[in-house]
Design an enzyme around this catalytic site. Structure first.
Site, mmCIF file in Angstrom:
data_model
loop_
_atom_site.group_PDB
_atom_site.id
_atom_site.type_symbol
_atom_site.label_atom_id
_atom_site.label_comp_id
_atom_site.label_asym_id
_atom_site.label_seq_id
_atom_site.Cartn_x
_atom_site.Cartn_y
_atom_site.Cartn_z
ATOM 1 N N PRO A 1 35.355 29.926 43.132
ATOM 2 C CA PRO A 1 36.731 29.505 43.372
ATOM 3 C C PRO A 1 37.780 30.537 42.980
ATOM 4 O O PRO A 1 37.641 31.242 41.985
ATOM 5 C CB PRO A 1 36.882 28.244 42.510
ATOM 6 N N ASN A 2 38.809 30.580 43.804
ATOM 7 C CA ASN A 2 40.001 31.415 43.618
ATOM 8 C C ASN A 2 39.776 32.892 43.942
ATOM 9 O O ASN A 2 40.732 33.668 43.987
ATOM 10 C CB ASN A 2 40.583 31.261 42.202
ATOM 11 N N ARG B 1 45.996 37.482 42.954
ATOM 12 C CA ARG B 1 45.926 36.615 41.786
ATOM 13 C C ARG B 1 45.761 37.464 40.527
ATOM 14 O O ARG B 1 44.817 38.233 40.424
ATOM 15 C CB ARG B 1 44.701 35.725 41.982
ATOM 16 N N TYR C 1 42.540 41.236 37.523
ATOM 17 C CA TYR C 1 41.503 41.381 38.546
ATOM 18 C C TYR C 1 41.726 42.550 39.500
ATOM 19 O O TYR C 1 40.857 42.829 40.338
ATOM 20 C CB TYR C 1 41.388 40.074 39.349
ATOM 21 N N ASN D 1 29.248 35.867 41.698
ATOM 22 C CA ASN D 1 30.382 35.739 40.789
ATOM 23 C C ASN D 1 30.830 34.284 40.919
ATOM 24 O O ASN D 1 31.595 33.957 41.834
ATOM 25 C CB ASN D 1 31.512 36.690 41.162
ATOM 26 N N ALA E 1 35.185 30.405 37.874
ATOM 27 C CA ALA E 1 35.298 29.402 36.806
ATOM 28 C C ALA E 1 34.069 28.497 36.712
ATOM 29 O O ALA E 1 33.795 27.935 35.639
ATOM 30 C CB ALA E 1 36.563 28.573 37.009
ATOM 31 N N HIS F 1 31.488 28.759 33.819
ATOM 32 C CA HIS F 1 31.658 28.148 32.497
ATOM 33 C C HIS F 1 31.457 26.633 32.516
ATOM 34 O O HIS F 1 31.528 25.993 31.471
ATOM 35 C CB HIS F 1 33.065 28.479 31.971
ATOM 36 N N ASP G 1 21.132 25.111 37.789
ATOM 37 C CA ASP G 1 19.877 24.512 38.270
ATOM 38 C C ASP G 1 19.475 25.092 39.626
ATOM 39 O O ASP G 1 18.290 25.350 39.868
ATOM 40 C CB ASP G 1 20.023 22.993 38.385
ATOM 41 N N GLU H 1 24.476 38.445 37.970
ATOM 42 C CA GLU H 1 25.759 37.765 37.747
ATOM 43 C C GLU H 1 26.827 38.841 37.560
ATOM 44 O O GLU H 1 26.645 39.769 36.766
ATOM 45 C CB GLU H 1 25.639 36.909 36.472
ATOM 46 N N HIS I 1 30.998 39.609 36.871
ATOM 47 C CA HIS I 1 32.381 39.208 36.576
ATOM 48 C C HIS I 1 33.242 40.456 36.617
ATOM 49 O O HIS I 1 32.908 41.471 35.977
ATOM 50 C CB HIS I 1 32.490 38.529 35.209
ATOM 51 N N SER J 1 36.301 40.835 35.430
ATOM 52 C CA SER J 1 36.900 41.059 34.110
ATOM 53 C C SER J 1 35.819 40.961 33.032
ATOM 54 O O SER J 1 34.715 40.455 33.289
ATOM 55 C CB SER J 1 37.989 40.012 33.852
ATOM 56 N N ARG K 1 38.165 37.816 26.696
ATOM 57 C CA ARG K 1 39.214 36.888 27.120
ATOM 58 C C ARG K 1 39.121 35.572 26.326
ATOM 59 O O ARG K 1 38.545 35.537 25.256
ATOM 60 C CB ARG K 1 39.109 36.684 28.643
ATOM 61 N N ARG L 1 35.871 31.230 28.175
ATOM 62 C CA ARG L 1 35.173 32.070 29.161
ATOM 63 C C ARG L 1 33.945 32.764 28.568
ATOM 64 O O ARG L 1 33.221 33.473 29.271
ATOM 65 C CB ARG L 1 36.117 33.150 29.712
HETATM 66 C C1 DQA Z 1 35.727 35.816 36.741
HETATM 67 C C2 DQA Z 1 35.949 35.373 35.298
HETATM 68 C C3 DQA Z 1 36.072 33.862 35.205
HETATM 69 O O1 DQA Z 1 36.273 33.457 33.854
HETATM 70 C C4 DQA Z 1 37.261 33.387 36.031
HETATM 71 O O2 DQA Z 1 37.322 31.975 36.025
HETATM 72 C C5 DQA Z 1 37.260 33.925 37.409
HETATM 73 C C6 DQA Z 1 36.812 35.294 37.665
HETATM 74 C C7 DQA Z 1 35.709 37.356 36.880
HETATM 75 O O3 DQA Z 1 35.257 37.827 37.907
HETATM 76 O O4 DQA Z 1 36.165 38.078 35.981
HETATM 77 O O5 DQA Z 1 37.739 33.258 38.332
HETATM 78 O O6 DQA Z 1 34.468 35.336 37.173
#
Ligand code: DQA
Length: 151
Positions: free
Chosen positions: A11-12, A19, A24, A75, A78, A81, A88, A99, A101, A103, A108, A112
């Site tokens: 998401p996002n 954003r 980011y 990735n 959110a 977390h 699963d 995985e 991320h 950031s 942070r 997170r």
């Molecule tokens: C993220 C880190 C997450 O905590 C956050 O909710 C994101 C982006 C990252 O790529 O740094 O949306 O996954």
């Protein structure tokens, strides 16, 4: 299919570049996708690249990757977390999982710091910006070339 790498985004991340650019960066998800396709091609892989704001959709794509994908990069944003359901689903995969991320989640907010995904991932890449996706592609190519199967 064995030469296909899935790259899934939560998401996002559709707003990447707009954003919180101080966290980011200004690179868009379309830029990341283009870079992944280019490097994937150089490494001999097809790249399936998706983003969704819906947990069920990400789970369905993970299930799709069970059908012989060489590796999966995720990735979960959110959902990292919060989502035991994504944990699963990843658990059912036999291919390597990286995985990513953008950031450094450990630098942070405390909420997170915990990832439900890390315990089922082959490896994690955090805090390397969007370059982390390319590092993840190279790692999967390395694991495939060295005959490492599963995690
Ligand atoms: C993220 C880190 C997450 O905590 C956050 O909710 C994101 C982006 C990252 O790529 O740094 O949306 O996954």
């Amino acid at each position: 299919m064995a030469s296909t790498i899935y790259v899934l985004n939560g998401p996002n991340l559709n707003l990447l570049g707009k954003r919180q650019p101080e966290i980011y960066g200004r690179v868009t998800l379309a830029d990341v996708e283009a870079d992944c396709r280019r490097l994937g091609g150089e490494l001999g892989f097809d790249v399936v690249f998706h983003q969704s704001n819906a947990e069920f959709q990400i789970i369905d794509w993970i299930h799709e990757a069970r059908d012989g994908a060489a590796g999966l990069i995720i990735n979960p944003a959110a959902f990292t977390h919060t989502s035991i359901a994504i944990h699963d689903a990843l658990h059912t995969l036999e291919c390597p999982i990286i995985e990513v991320h953008i950031s450094n989640i450990h630098k942070r907010e405390a909420f997170r710091h915990h990832s439900h995904v890390s315990s089922v991932a082959t490896g994690t890449i955090v805090g390397c910006g969007t370059h982390g996706y390319l590092l993840a592609l190279r790692q999967i190519a390395h694991l495939v070339a060295s005959g490492t199967i599963g995690h």
